[in-house]
Design a protein around this motif. Sequence first.
Motif, mmCIF file in Angstrom:
data_model
loop_
_atom_site.group_PDB
_atom_site.id
_atom_site.type_symbol
_atom_site.label_atom_id
_atom_site.label_comp_id
_atom_site.label_asym_id
_atom_site.label_seq_id
_atom_site.Cartn_x
_atom_site.Cartn_y
_atom_site.Cartn_z
ATOM 1 N N ASN A 387 0.823 -1.218 0.000
ATOM 2 C CA ASN A 387 0.000 0.000 0.000
ATOM 3 C C ASN A 387 0.859 1.271 0.000
ATOM 4 O OD1 ASN A 387 -1.879 -1.993 0.330
ATOM 5 N ND2 ASN A 387 -2.834 -1.134 2.163
ATOM 6 N N PHE A 388 2.040 1.162 -0.567
ATOM 7 C CA PHE A 388 2.960 2.307 -0.670
ATOM 8 C C PHE A 388 3.442 2.377 -2.119
ATOM 9 C CE2 PHE A 388 6.855 4.682 -0.499
ATOM 10 C CZ PHE A 388 6.717 5.568 0.552
ATOM 11 N N PHE A 389 3.215 3.517 -2.770
ATOM 12 C CA PHE A 389 3.557 3.656 -4.183
ATOM 13 C C PHE A 389 4.275 4.983 -4.418
ATOM 14 C CE2 PHE A 389 0.064 0.728 -3.955
ATOM 15 C CZ PHE A 389 0.374 -0.245 -4.892
ATOM 16 N N ALA A 390 5.084 4.994 -5.452
ATOM 17 C CA ALA A 390 5.860 6.192 -5.784
ATOM 18 C C ALA A 390 5.457 6.730 -7.151
ATOM 19 C CB ALA A 390 7.357 5.875 -5.775
ATOM 20 N N ILE A 391 5.279 8.027 -7.216
ATOM 21 C CA ILE A 391 5.115 8.722 -8.490
ATOM 22 C C ILE A 391 6.470 9.320 -8.856
ATOM 23 C CG2 ILE A 391 3.933 10.606 -9.697
ATOM 24 C CD1 ILE A 391 2.040 8.377 -8.946
ATOM 25 N N TYR A 392 6.896 9.163 -10.104
ATOM 26 C CA TYR A 392 8.229 9.599 -10.542
ATOM 27 C C TYR A 392 9.302 8.866 -9.737
ATOM 28 C CZ TYR A 392 11.456 13.014 -12.761
ATOM 29 O OH TYR A 392 12.444 13.630 -13.512
ATOM 30 N N GLY A 393 9.101 7.560 -9.595
ATOM 31 C CA GLY A 393 10.040 6.741 -8.849
ATOM 32 C C GLY A 393 11.197 6.267 -9.705
ATOM 33 N N PRO A 394 11.925 5.258 -9.244
ATOM 34 C CA PRO A 394 13.102 4.768 -9.968
ATOM 35 C C PRO A 394 12.776 4.344 -11.399
ATOM 36 C CG PRO A 394 13.032 3.842 -7.760
ATOM 37 C CD PRO A 394 11.726 4.544 -7.965
ATOM 38 N N ASN A 395 13.673 4.674 -12.308
ATOM 39 C CA ASN A 395 13.580 4.290 -13.723
ATOM 40 C C ASN A 395 12.296 4.753 -14.403
ATOM 41 O OD1 ASN A 395 15.257 1.436 -12.604
ATOM 42 N ND2 ASN A 395 16.164 2.860 -14.076
#
Length: 495
Positions: A387-395
Amino acid sequence: MSSVIRGSGPRVVVIGAGFGGLGAARALRQQGVTDITVLERADGVGGVWRDNTYPDAACDVPSPLYSWSWAINPAWGRRYSKQPEILAYLRASAEREGLTDLVVTGAAVTSCVLQDDGCTWSVATAGGTTYEADLVVSAVGQLSNPVIPSLRGADTFAGPAFHSAQWRHDLDLTGRKVAVIGTGASAIQFVPGIVDRVAELTVFQRSAPYVVPKPDQEYRPRHHRAFDRWPRLLTVERATTFKLTELLNAALGGQVRWSKALLSAIGAAWKLHLRRQVKDAALRAKLIPDYEIGCKRILFSNDWYPALDRDHVEVVTDGVAGVEPTGVRDDAGVLHEADVIIWGTGFAATAFLADIEVTGADGADLHEAWSDGARAHLGLAVPGFPNFFAIYGPNTNLGGSSIIGMMEAQAAYVAQVARRLADSDARRVEVREEVYDAYDAEMQRRLADTAWTGCDSWYVDGPRITTNWPGKVSEYQQRTAEVDWSELEVTPARG
């Protein structure tokens, strides 16, 4: 004493109120998710376009594409808009959608801790407030934390010194001796913006960039009248710009047989640009990069080279040995006197979520998981951090197009996950370990064939390229358009 903000589920906390965070909030609302809190460390929305107010700050992606697909703007003043116009667009668009009402400013997130139930996050801020969330979306970006190198004697300098992202508008540079350290994307904009004001300008160049012509222009009234008469032209303009930038993405990613030919053509344009704009042969020699074109970010400017080819400007390539009270000493032992130092040294792009402690399942530390380089499935998810997500994350960074297109795709994917949580069909969503590993192996295999290998750049963290996406934006959009639930471990809600 810490207070706890509670709401009805599913509760979503978004970290960051730039293009990524605000776009995520809208995508969540489009899926019917309304319990959203956007935490912003600064005193207003805007992200990098709020922070970077240096002279002539502008985007190097055409404005028709550097905008939200749901807020196409017919009123851009020029093809490559400058910072004030981009910030005004972002704020106005977000306000029309009611997104700014979701933002809590002055809320710098310090930690995200997964609770014992394995699906609820506790998000703490520097002010002592804690938010509980069923879903956390990090949208802090890759270019949000300025970097100032640790140089001997830097704290002894007698005059003002500041990073370009923390511009001192209260400081008049007129008649001053100014030292600029760094020649990246920010420096090629602010150096021409100050060159006519300063008495002397010394530019310390560690590595020469490839700088090609910028096909910029002011939009005339007839341009806007055409959009009023034929509104469909807006989508045609955006689509055409997108297709052109996809060609560059394909070339940088080594995806097509003509990749080298296109990059060679861009290199020829650079060479002609340099020759036409810099008359001094010795200076031209200093401005020739020592790496293949495309390995580092290709820059666009019509006034960088002319700004350097001035009598009161010196380009130093010997490296910086240290800083002294009266100036900057280079590796050759020469002291270059300065009244002001401006750091054009970029951002900690590979230090993802560096200011935030993220603790997942069984006490897992996200930064330890990324100790040999950040990685995430689709740039979004990491096993052990449900339930943890990144926007503009790795690659997920790009070398040749608008990052907003990538962030919109990511936001739509996360919103689908939130929708499933909202439907009470699931309480915990986590990427499978084998899917995560396979995706990372694919990324590194494909990245090995790109233009970005073979030189030291902000794309690289140790042996890994951790910032960039190796394909076209369209490929990424296709892969994230519908959540593949077989890639995720979904824990059902309790009956």
